[in-house]
Design a protein around this motif. Sequence first.
Motif, PDB file in Angstrom:
ATOM      1  N   ALA A  20       0.836  -1.195   0.000  1.00  0.00           N
ATOM      2  CA  ALA A  20       0.000   0.000   0.000  1.00  0.00           C
ATOM      3  C   ALA A  20       0.871   1.245   0.000  1.00  0.00           C
ATOM      4  N   SER A  21       0.383   2.291  -0.625  1.00  0.00           N
ATOM      5  CA  SER A  21       1.106   3.563  -0.677  1.00  0.00           C
ATOM      6  C   SER A  21       0.113   4.692  -0.871  1.00  0.00           C
ATOM      7  N   GLY A  22       0.605   5.925  -0.715  1.00  0.00           N
ATOM      8  CA  GLY A  22      -0.211   7.087  -0.993  1.00  0.00           C
ATOM      9  C   GLY A  22      -0.695   7.841   0.226  1.00  0.00           C
ATOM     10  N   GLY A  23      -0.390   7.336   1.411  1.00  0.00           N
ATOM     11  CA  GLY A  23      -0.811   8.031   2.607  1.00  0.00           C
ATOM     12  C   GLY A  23      -0.038   9.324   2.813  1.00  0.00           C
ATOM     13  N   GLY A  24      -0.468  10.080   3.822  1.00  0.00           N
ATOM     14  CA  GLY A  24       0.203  11.330   4.118  1.00  0.00           C
ATOM     15  C   GLY A  24      -0.589  12.156   5.090  1.00  0.00           C
ATOM     16  N   LEU A  25      -0.180  13.396   5.219  1.00  0.00           N
ATOM     17  CA  LEU A  25      -0.840  14.358   6.106  1.00  0.00           C
ATOM     18  C   LEU A  25      -1.668  15.308   5.252  1.00  0.00           C
ATOM     19  N   VAL A  26      -2.921  15.474   5.615  1.00  0.00           N
ATOM     20  CA  VAL A  26      -3.820  16.338   4.856  1.00  0.00           C
ATOM     21  C   VAL A  26      -4.746  17.053   5.823  1.00  0.00           C
ATOM     22  N   GLN A  27      -5.191  18.222   5.438  1.00  0.00           N
ATOM     23  CA  GLN A  27      -6.132  18.954   6.266  1.00  0.00           C
ATOM     24  C   GLN A  27      -7.540  18.406   6.076  1.00  0.00           C
ATOM     25  N   ALA A  28      -8.371  18.611   7.071  1.00  0.00           N
ATOM     26  CA  ALA A  28      -9.764  18.198   6.972  1.00  0.00           C
ATOM     27  C   ALA A  28     -10.399  18.806   5.725  1.00  0.00           C
ATOM     28  N   GLY A  29     -11.181  17.991   5.036  1.00  0.00           N
ATOM     29  CA  GLY A  29     -11.786  18.417   3.788  1.00  0.00           C
ATOM     30  C   GLY A  29     -10.958  18.092   2.559  1.00  0.00           C
ATOM     31  N   GLY A  30      -9.730  17.683   2.772  1.00  0.00           N
ATOM     32  CA  GLY A  30      -8.842  17.381   1.660  1.00  0.00           C
ATOM     33  C   GLY A  30      -9.033  15.980   1.125  1.00  0.00           C
ATOM     34  N   SER A  31      -8.169  15.621   0.186  1.00  0.00           N
ATOM     35  CA  SER A  31      -8.277  14.328  -0.493  1.00  0.00           C
ATOM     36  C   SER A  31      -6.924  13.628  -0.540  1.00  0.00           C
ATOM     37  N   LEU A  32      -6.990  12.315  -0.588  1.00  0.00           N
ATOM     38  CA  LEU A  32      -5.826  11.471  -0.815  1.00  0.00           C
ATOM     39  C   LEU A  32      -6.260  10.285  -1.672  1.00  0.00           C
ATOM     40  N   ARG A  33      -5.301   9.735  -2.392  1.00  0.00           N
ATOM     41  CA  ARG A  33      -5.565   8.523  -3.160  1.00  0.00           C
ATOM     42  C   ARG A  33      -4.556   7.458  -2.758  1.00  0.00           C
ATOM     43  N   LEU A  34      -5.061   6.379  -2.219  1.00  0.00           N
ATOM     44  CA  LEU A  34      -4.214   5.262  -1.831  1.00  0.00           C
ATOM     45  C   LEU A  34      -4.163   4.237  -2.957  1.00  0.00           C
ATOM     46  N   SER A  35      -3.029   3.575  -3.050  1.00  0.00           N
ATOM     47  CA  SER A  35      -2.860   2.504  -4.029  1.00  0.00           C
ATOM     48  C   SER A  35      -2.363   1.260  -3.318  1.00  0.00           C
ATOM     49  N   CYS A  36      -2.705   0.114  -3.855  1.00  0.00           N
ATOM     50  CA  CYS A  36      -2.197  -1.143  -3.332  1.00  0.00           C
ATOM     51  C   CYS A  36      -1.883  -2.058  -4.503  1.00  0.00           C
ATOM     52  N   ALA A  37      -0.617  -2.337  -4.674  1.00  0.00           N
ATOM     53  CA  ALA A  37      -0.185  -3.245  -5.728  1.00  0.00           C
ATOM     54  C   ALA A  37      -0.083  -4.652  -5.163  1.00  0.00           C
ATOM     55  N   ALA A  38      -0.622  -5.601  -5.887  1.00  0.00           N
ATOM     56  CA  ALA A  38      -0.625  -6.990  -5.428  1.00  0.00           C
ATOM     57  C   ALA A  38       0.060  -7.882  -6.446  1.00  0.00           C
ATOM     58  N   SER A  39       0.574  -8.983  -5.977  1.00  0.00           N
ATOM     59  CA  SER A  39       1.121  -9.959  -6.903  1.00  0.00           C
ATOM     60  C   SER A  39      -0.011 -10.494  -7.779  1.00  0.00           C
ATOM     61  N   GLY A  40       0.305 -10.814  -9.007  1.00  0.00           N
ATOM     62  CA  GLY A  40      -0.722 -11.202  -9.950  1.00  0.00           C
ATOM     63  C   GLY A  40      -1.518 -12.415  -9.529  1.00  0.00           C
ATOM     64  N   SER A  41      -0.841 -13.370  -8.887  1.00  0.00           N
ATOM     65  CA  SER A  41      -1.526 -14.594  -8.494  1.00  0.00           C
ATOM     66  C   SER A  41      -2.597 -14.326  -7.446  1.00  0.00           C
ATOM     67  N   ILE A  42      -2.376 -13.334  -6.626  1.00  0.00           N
ATOM     68  CA  ILE A  42      -3.363 -12.976  -5.599  1.00  0.00           C
ATOM     69  C   ILE A  42      -4.457 -12.105  -6.196  1.00  0.00           C
ATOM     70  N   PHE A  43      -4.061 -11.121  -6.954  1.00  0.00           N
ATOM     71  CA  PHE A  43      -5.011 -10.124  -7.433  1.00  0.00           C
ATOM     72  C   PHE A  43      -6.053 -10.731  -8.355  1.00  0.00           C
TER      73      PHE A  43
END
Length: 120
Positions: A5-28
């Motif tokens: 997982a990636s994409g986290g961070g610090l943001v103010q209330a009302g803001g936006s973030l986009r998280l990503s999660c890359a998985a191995s192909g066999s699982i995904f």
Amino acid sequence: VQLQASGGGLVQAGGSLRLSCAASGSIFSRNAMAWYRLGPGKQRELVASIAIGGMTNYADFVKGRFTCSRDNAKNTIYLQMNSLKPEDTAVYYCNAGYFRGSGYYAYDYWGQGTQVTVSS
């Protein structure tokens, strides 16, 4: 098993973030996927889940604010988080699992979490 997982961070209330999660192909390719979160002093919560075909379910506390999607070509799921609130502060984890009926059940496949901090 690899879930990153990636994409986290610090943001103010009302803001936006986009998280990503890359998985191995066999699982995904063979599993539904989900996002969970673990907030300070709280139990782990299921935030959103997505079936192989793209059907999504959301926890009531994020409906209308968060959107989960998956890119099967990239073996990646996303969590677009809008209108963030301080209570959304948590470590967010991605997971592989399955649906039975309308319920999502997690396998013991967990990725490294990503910290999301929302300031007021």
